[in-house]
Scaffold this motif. Structure first.
Motif, PDB file in Angstrom:
ATOM      1  N   SER A 238      -6.343   2.939   2.256  1.00 24.93           N
ATOM      2  CA  SER A 238      -6.396   1.520   2.676  1.00 24.93           C
ATOM      3  C   SER A 238      -5.194   1.708   3.305  1.00 24.93           C
ATOM      4  O   SER A 238      -4.806   0.940   3.577  1.00 24.93           O
TER       5      SER A 238
ATOM      6  N   SER B 190      -8.236   6.808  -2.046  1.00 27.77           N
ATOM      7  CA  SER B 190      -8.628   5.184  -1.739  1.00 27.77           C
ATOM      8  C   SER B 190      -7.386   4.799  -1.513  1.00 27.77           C
ATOM      9  O   SER B 190      -6.822   4.112  -0.413  1.00 27.77           O
TER      10      SER B 190
ATOM     11  N   GLN C 248       1.114  -1.556   0.005  1.00 36.33           N
ATOM     12  CA  GLN C 248      -0.078  -0.137   0.002  1.00 36.33           C
ATOM     13  C   GLN C 248       0.749   1.255   0.527  1.00 36.33           C
ATOM     14  O   GLN C 248       0.564   1.830  -0.337  1.00 36.33           O
TER      15      GLN C 248
END
Length: 439
Positions: free
Chosen positions: A412, A408, A371
């Motif tokens: 995340s 997003s 991520q």
């Protein structure tokens, strides 16, 4: 100019004061506050104090009992007395009285060692209670950081949503300028307004979640901090753990394993305590007393006074008590056997839980690192899309999509970071090391 400078200085001072007013709650400080003020930990400490009292020599049965007694009796009788020479005497309303006082000592010299085993059980129970208190502390630490990192995640989410809202506002202002100069139609401004509304709603919801999470955190800390506070969002993943070393610590230091071992010790002493009923009991009694009697006229002596010391030795042996001792010993042995079976089951269970926790931690750590890489890609994509949007090479829909992709990715990333840290705490709790690490 002077007035403007003064106003600016006041604004800076007020802003600086509001920053100072927000207390920074670091992980170390949060743990310290929880250990001192959490209600569950306070209750666990009271249980430990009770167990200490039970394990004291005053509750062991080794000390003698000393009892003071005193009494008085008064009689008013109608008496008729016959003498050997054939005469008799009648007394109406004859008074008599008796007084007594004594100090009595009782001491058990030998009770089949039951007293000794019971005292040892109390000490082992105290240690078990301390382990239970440690379990409460460990669970509270995990609960604390579950909420603490939820607050941290929401803080970063709020910053990300706020940044998204600011970009949408800039986009609206730009579209309005373009509309005024005839470079775009009204649709671009309307789309920007819709996006601003959506971002504002997201910010409101995130803010509400953050406020609720802060209240939850304050509750775990015993309501000892102000409502408005800041926390640290820094997370360290530089610790390198050796799986085999941690697994050995699971078998030796896991709180559930330590508790079952202590329960086995207590039940072993329980078998010996029940078996002590097969042996006799020897006791010692002693008394120092004073007695006085004031007799009526029918007695040969008007009064009598006795003062003296008495002592005695007692011996008792239940040769057969109907089989209750045999039954109690058998049940105590069965309880001990069941504890050993539970230990075998627990060891298998905690090893399984450790392996699951280890894999979960490694997986969440890998997800977090991916991520981290993903957010760099999303940021790079958004920056390029923003440049092309300003040049008119992409439309508002494509720009909005790049904006949402970045948001997003940030959300995340934030979630993955704190889930990985909580997985680490779960691993440390299973290995019994959660109280030995630096937060």
């Amino acid at each position: 100019m002077n007035i403007k400078f003064v106003c600016f200085s006041l604004i800076v001072m007020l802003f600086h004061g509001s920053i100072i007013a927000q207390e920074l709650i670091t992980p170390e400080k949060a743990v310290s506050l929880a250990l001192d003020n959490n209600y569950g930990i306070k209750l666990a400490k009271t249980d430990v104090e009770i167990a200490k009292n039970n394990a004291d020599i005053l509750n062991s049965g080794y000390l003698p009992t000393l009892t003071g007694n005193a009494g008085a009796n008064y009689n008013l009788d109608d008496t008729e007395v016959g003498f050997a020479d054939g005469t008799n005497r009648v007394l109406n309303g004859a008074e008599s009285s008796r007084y007594n006082a004594s100090v009595d000592l009782n001491y058990t010299i030998f009770d089949g060692l039951g007293r000794s085993y019971n005292y040892k059980q109390f000490k082992e129970t105290k240690q078990l209670t301390e382990l239970e208190a440690r379990e409460t502390i460990e669970n509270t630490i995990v609960q604390l950081f579950t909420i603490y990192y939820k607050v941290a995640e929401l803080v970063e989410n709020k910053d990300a949503v706020s940044q998204t809202l600011n970009i949408s506002k800039e986009r609206l202002l730009r579209s309005q300028y373009q509309f005024e100069y005839g470079q775009s139609n009204k649709l671009a401004s309307l789309n920007a307004e819709v996006d601003i509304n959506n971002d504002s709603i997201s910010l409101m919801n995130t803010t509400q979640e953050l406020n609720n999470a802060k209240r939850d955190l304050n509750f775990v800390l015993g309501n000892t901090i102000p409502e408005d506070f800041n926390i640290s969002t820094e997370v360290d993943f530089n610790n390198l753990y050796d799986k085999n070393e941690l697994l050995n610590k699971v078998k030796d230091n896991n709180i559930s394993v330590l508790q079952i071992n202590k329960s086995i010790d207590i039940n072993t002493l329980g078998v010996k305590s029940e078996s002590s009923a097969y042996l006799p009991t020897v006791g010692l009694t002693g008394s120092y007393g004073w007695n006085k009697s004031n007799n009526n006229a029918a007695s040969f002596a008007a009064y009598s006074v006795n003062t003296g010391l008495s002592a005695g030795l007692s011996f008792s042996w239940d040769l057969f008590d109907g089989g209750s001792t045999i039954t109690n010993v058998r049940n105590a042995k069965i309880n001990l056997e069941s504890q050993n079976i539970l230990k075998e089951q627990l060891l298998v269970s905690v090893v399984r839980d450790f392996n699951n926790a280890w894999d979960d931690y490694q997986n969440k750590l890998s997800v977090y690192r991916l991520q981290e890489h993903n957010i760099k890609t999303a940021q790079n994509n958004f920056d390029r899309t923003q440049e092309q949007f300003k040049l008119g090479q992409v439309n508002s829909i494509e720009f909005r999509q790049a904006q949402l992709n970045l948001l997003s990715a940030e959300l995340s990333r934030n979630q993955a970071k704190y889930l990985a840290k909580l997985a680490e705490f779960q691993l440390l709790q299973l290995s019994g090391e959660i109280l030995n690490v630096e937060y």
